[in-house]
Write a protein that holds these residues in place. Sequence first.
Motif, short mmCIF file in Angstrom:
data_model
loop_
_atom_site.label_atom_id
_atom_site.label_comp_id
_atom_site.label_asym_id
_atom_site.label_seq_id
_atom_site.Cartn_x
_atom_site.Cartn_y
_atom_site.Cartn_z
N TRP A 61 48.25 25.37 8.45
CA TRP A 61 49.16 26.16 9.28
C TRP A 61 48.68 26.16 10.73
O TRP A 61 49.45 25.94 11.67
CB TRP A 61 49.28 27.60 8.76
CG TRP A 61 50.17 28.42 9.62
CD1 TRP A 61 49.79 29.36 10.53
CD2 TRP A 61 51.60 28.37 9.67
NE1 TRP A 61 50.91 29.89 11.15
CE2 TRP A 61 52.02 29.30 10.64
CE3 TRP A 61 52.56 27.63 9.00
CZ2 TRP A 61 53.36 29.50 10.95
CZ3 TRP A 61 53.90 27.83 9.31
CH2 TRP A 61 54.29 28.76 10.27
N TYR B 270 57.22 28.44 6.78
CA TYR B 270 57.04 28.91 5.41
C TYR B 270 57.75 30.23 5.23
O TYR B 270 58.09 30.91 6.20
CB TYR B 270 55.55 29.04 5.06
CG TYR B 270 54.88 30.26 5.62
CD1 TYR B 270 54.74 31.42 4.85
CD2 TYR B 270 54.38 30.29 6.91
CE1 TYR B 270 54.13 32.56 5.36
CE2 TYR B 270 53.77 31.42 7.42
CZ TYR B 270 53.65 32.55 6.65
OH TYR B 270 53.06 33.68 7.15
N MET C 37 55.23 31.14 -2.25
CA MET C 37 55.24 30.67 -0.88
C MET C 37 55.84 29.28 -0.89
O MET C 37 55.43 28.43 -1.69
CB MET C 37 53.82 30.62 -0.31
CG MET C 37 53.75 30.17 1.15
SD MET C 37 53.78 28.40 1.44
CE MET C 37 52.08 27.96 1.12
N VAL D 55 47.98 32.24 4.29
CA VAL D 55 48.71 31.07 4.76
C VAL D 55 48.39 30.80 6.23
O VAL D 55 48.08 29.68 6.62
CB VAL D 55 50.23 31.24 4.55
CG1 VAL D 55 51.01 30.13 5.25
CG2 VAL D 55 50.57 31.28 3.06
N ASP E 166 45.06 29.26 7.05
CA ASP E 166 44.82 27.92 6.51
C ASP E 166 44.83 26.89 7.63
O ASP E 166 45.68 26.95 8.52
CB ASP E 166 45.91 27.59 5.47
CG ASP E 166 45.59 26.34 4.69
OD1 ASP E 166 45.69 25.24 5.28
OD2 ASP E 166 45.24 26.46 3.51
#
Length: 90
Positions: free
Chosen positions: A72, A80, A6, A66, A69
């Motif tokens: 984010w 990303y 990532m 992701v 999170d």
Amino acid sequence: MPKYIMCGSYCEDVLEKRAPYRQAHLDGLAKQKESGVLITIGPTKDVTQVFGIYEAEDEATVRQLVENDPYWQNGIWTEYFVKEWIQAVG
């Protein structure tokens, strides 16, 4: 199990803007590491990019991690991408 990289970007003034979310972010990463799905993750030295390696069943699992999170969800990571990765040397 497949591995994924990532890569992403941080917002402007990241060091200030991340402060309210940093502990929750680090706690979540620690749980991912304990579960075995996260191999490693961290920023570039200039804190403009993030790079991580995951071991997961599929790309959707990594994207879910992701996107759940705090970085984010609160705009600390601004974009990303995820790619399946072949580890040639271990």
